[in-house]
Enzyme design. Structure first.
Site, PDB file in Angstrom:
ATOM      1  CG  ASN A   1      -2.049   1.019   1.188  1.00 40.67           C
ATOM      2  OD1 ASN A   1      -2.029   1.965   0.329  1.00 40.67           O
ATOM      3  ND2 ASN A   1      -3.035   0.960   2.031  1.00 40.67           N
ATOM      4  CG  ASP A   2       1.871   2.821   3.703  1.00 42.81           C
ATOM      5  OD1 ASP A   2       0.800   3.378   3.378  1.00 42.81           O
ATOM      6  OD2 ASP A   2       1.823   2.313   4.922  1.00 42.81           O
TER       7      ASP A   2
END
Lengths: 476, 109
Positions: free
Chosen positions: A402-403
Site C-alpha cells: 500500500n504505502d
C-alpha cells in the site's frame, strides 16, 4: 597455563591470559570476516559460520582461562553451572528459531535483540553493585542502553506480531525528551558523587526510566518506520555490549559490540534514506496516522475487477510487474505468486517483481520471502530499476502493498509519507490491486492510487485470490 | 573535569580500538545488496550477543555455594545472551538456506 610471565600492578600475567587475549583477537577477526562475507550473496552462509565460530571460541576460552582481578580462574563448579545454562538456552534458541514461520522472521529478530539488550542491562545492573568496579560511566551507559534496547525491542516484537496496537499522542514527543533529559541528569548526578556505589536506589530508578523510555520511544511508531526502529535497536544492543566490554577491558566484547553498533547504524541510515526520513524524526517518534495528511482524491470511485477479467488482462499482456508487500507475507502467498509467474511466463508474458526496499516489515523482507518460494534472483528488480520500466508495463499487480505504491508520496506535500521514494505503479497502463478490504496501509493514510482511472481492485485474501486467478489463467 | 581526563587516559587504548572499529564496521558492511539486509541485520544481532562473555565472567567469579541475587540474575543474563547468540545465528542460517536452495536448483532449469 599458570606460568607467570610478568607481574604488573600486582596482577600476575600468565600464559593462560596471553592465550585468552589472543583468542579474543581471533574472535574479533572472525566477526569482521563474518560480517564481510555476510554482505555478499555467494559467501553469506560462510559468513554466518565464521561469526558463530568466533563467538564459540571466545566463549570457550573465557570459560577456561579468564581470571578475575585477584588472578583467580573461573572455578570448576561455576564452569558446570555456566555450561548447563548455555546448553539450556542454546536448545531453547534452536527450537524457537526452527519452529517459527518465515513470515514471523522480523518479530523473531526483534525478540532475540531484546534478549541481548536484557543481558546487557543485567550485567550493568550487577556490575554497578560491584565495589571493585571503577568504570561506572560505561557500566551505567551499558545499563541504560541495554534497557532501552530490551523494552523497545519487546514493544517492536509485540507490534509486529499484532499483539500491541499503536498508541499515538502529541505530547509523547515531549515526554520522551523529558525522560531522556532525566536519564542524562541522573547519570551525571550519580557519577559525580564521591561514593557512587551507595546510590543503588537511584540506579534502580535509572533502570526503570530507561525501560520506560524504550517503551514510549517505540510505542508511537506505527508507520513504515518499523524496519528503521528494529535496525536502530539492533545497533543499540551492540553498543550496550561494547559498554559492558569496557567494564571488563574485554576486547572481544568491545570489538564485537562496536562492529554491530556501526553496522546497525549504517543499515539504519540506509533505510532512512530509502524513505526520505531523517533519523531524528524517527527517534522523536510519531509517524503515520498522527497527522491526518491532505488526501488528494478521497471519495473518488473505486472500480473492482472480476477474476475472469483480471485473468484475461494478465494472460494477454506482454509485460507484467508484481509489487509485493506485507499482505503477501501475512497471507503466505509467496508460493502462489511464483506459480502465477510461471503460468504467465508459460503464456509468453514477461514477469518481474518490483521490490521496494522497505516493503514488508524489514529491509529485504520481500526478497527473503520470495527466495523461499524459489523465485529466481534476477526476477527481483529493485525500485529504481523497475521504475524505469513501469511506463512500458501492461499490468502492475500490487499484492498486499500500500504505502510503497502510494502516489501521495509524490504529489501531496501534507502527507506523512511525502518525499518517500515509491514504486510508480500508477504509471503503468493498468494496475490491479489485491487487497483484503479498503483498510488503510500501515502508515494509516489514504492511497489515491486506488481511485485512479487505470486502477482496478481485486478484493480478498491474497492467497485465495491468487489461487483462483491461477486457475482462471490456466483455463484460457 | 579531572575525572573525564582520567577516564580518557585510562581507557585510551580501548577508545582507539573503538574509534577505529567504527570505521571498520562501516567499511565492512557498506555496499550490501538489499536482498541481504535482513540476514545481515540478523547476523549482526547474533554478534551483539557477545554480552554473554560478560555474563560468563560475572557468574564465573560469583560464589555459587549460596543463592544470591547476583547469581540468579547473572545466570539469567547468560541464558538471555545464549538465546540471542544461538537463536540469532540459527535464524540467520535459516534465512540464508533459502538462497542456497535456490542456487542449487538453478542449473537444472
Amino acid at each position: 597455563m599458570d606460568k607467570i610471565l610478568q607481574t604488573f600492578n600486582g596482577f600476575d600475567f600468565t600464559v593462560g591470559s596471553a592465550i585468552l587475549e589472543f583468542s579474543y583477537l581471533l574472535a574479533a577477526i572472525f566477526f569482521v570476516v563474518g560480517l564481510k562475507l555476510l554482505s555478499h550473496p555467494e559467501t553469506a552462509r560462510r559468513g554466518n559460520f565464521w561469526a558463530a565460530a568466533g563467538m564459540m571460541l571466545a566463549m570457550i576460552t573465557t570459560l577456561f582461562l579468564h581470571q578475575d582481578g585477584d588472578g583467580n580462574r573461573i572455578g570448576l563448579m561455576n564452569v558446570m553451572v555456566i555450561v548447563a545454562t548455555i546448553a539450556f538456552g542454546g536448545a531453547l534458541g534452536l527450537v524457537i528459531s526452527k519452529r517459527i514461520k518465515m513470515t514471523a522472521m522480523p518479530e523473531l529478530v526483534s525478540f532475540f535483540n531484546a534478549t541481548g539488550g536484557a543481558a546487557s542491562a543485567l550485567v550493568g545492573l550487577l556490575e554497578f553493585g560491584n565495589p571493585k568496579n571503577e568504570s561506572l560511566l560505561v557500566t551505567l551507559l551499558g545499563l541504560i542502553i541495554g534497557s532501552i534496547a530490551f523494552s523497545g525491542s519487546m514493544i517492536a516484537y509485540g507490534k509486529l506480531s499484532g499483539k500491541i496496537g499503536n498508541l499515538k499522542a502529541g505530547f509523547m514527543k515531549y515526554v520522551n525528551i523529558l525522560i531522556l533529559a532525566g536519564l542524562v541528569v541522573m547519570t551525571v548526578y550519580v557519577l559525580i558523587q564521591p561514593f557512587p556505589h551507595e546510590y543503588a536506589i537511584l540506579v534502580y530508578i535509572l533502570f526503570a526510566a530507561a525501560l520506560a523510555y524504550g517503551i514510549l520511544f517505540v510505542m508511537p511508531i506505527g508507520g513504515a518506520d518499523m524496519p528503521v526502529v528494529i535496525s536502530l535497536l539492533n545497533s543499540l544492543t551492540g553498543i550496550a555490549a561494547a559498554m559492558a566490554g569496557f567494564i571488563y577491558h574485554n576486547l572481544a566484547m568491545i570489538l564485537g559490540g562496536i562492529f554491530v553498533g556501526a553496522a546497525g547504524s549504517i543499515l539504519t541510515l540506509l533505510m532512512c534514506k530509502a524513505m526520505n526520513r531523517s533519523l531524528l524524526s524517527v527517534v522523536l517518534g510519531g509517524f503515520g496516522g498522527g497527522s491526518s495528511g491532505v488526501v488528494g482524491e478521497e471519495g473518488g470511485v473505486i472500480k473492482e475487477i472480476t477474476l475472469s477479467d483480471a485473468s484475461v488482462l494478465l494472460a494477454y499482456s506482454q509485460k507484467v510487474v508484481m509489487v509485493p508487500g506485507y499482505g503477501l507475507a501475512v497471507a503466505q502467498a509467496q508460493h502462489l505468486t511464483h506459480e502465477m509467474e510461471k503460468v504467465l511466463e508459460g503464456k509468453g508474458v514477461s514477469v518481474k517483481y518490483g521490490i521496494h526496499p522497505v516493503a514488508g516489515r524489514m529491509p529485504g523482507h520481500m526478497n527473503v520471502l520470495l527466495a523461499e518460494a524459489d523465485v529466481p534472483y534476477e526476477k527481483l528488480v529493485e525500485m529504481d530499476e523497475i521504475n524505469k520500466e513501469i511506463g512500458s508495463t501492461d499490468v502492475v499487480i500490487v499484492i498486499g502493498a500500500n504505502d510503497v505504491v502510494n502516489p501521495a508520496a509524490h504529489d501531496t506535500p501534507g502527507s506523512p509519507i511525502y518525499g518517500m521514494p515509491i514504486i510508480n505503479a500508477a504509471q503503468a497502463k493498468n494496475v490491479i490491486v489485491m487487497k483484503r478490504g479498503m483498510g488503510k496501509g500501515y502508515a494509516g493514510i489514504e492511497n489515491p492510487l486506488f481511485f485512479k482511472d487505470n486502477t482496478r481492485m481485486l478484493f480478498g485474501n491474497a492467497k485465495e485470490t491468487l489461487q483462483k486467478l491461477v486457475g482462471e489463467i490456466n483455463t484460457l | 573535569m579531572d575525572e573525564i581526563i582520567t577516564f580518557f587516559y585510562s581507557f585510551r587504548e580501548p577508545i582507539f580500538i573503538m574509534v577505529l572499529s567504527i570505521f571498520l564496521g562501516i567499511e565492512v558492511i557498506s555496499n550490501v545488496p538489499s536482498v541481504l539486509h535482513t540476514p545481515l541485520m540478523s547476523g549482526a544481532n547474533a554478534i551483539s550477543g557477545v554480552i554473554i562473555i560478560g555474563g560468563i565472567i560475572l557468574v564465573g567469579h560469583t560464589d555459587i555455594s549460596v543463592i544470591s541475587v547476583k547469581l540468579v540474575l547473572g545466570i539469567l543474563a547468560i541464558l538471555l545472551g545464549t538465546l540471542n547468540v544461538v537463536g540469532g545465528f540459527a535464524v540467520t542460517g535459516r534465512m540464508l538456506d533459502m538462497f542456497k536452495k535456490k542456487r542449487e536448483k538453478q542449473p537444472q532449469n
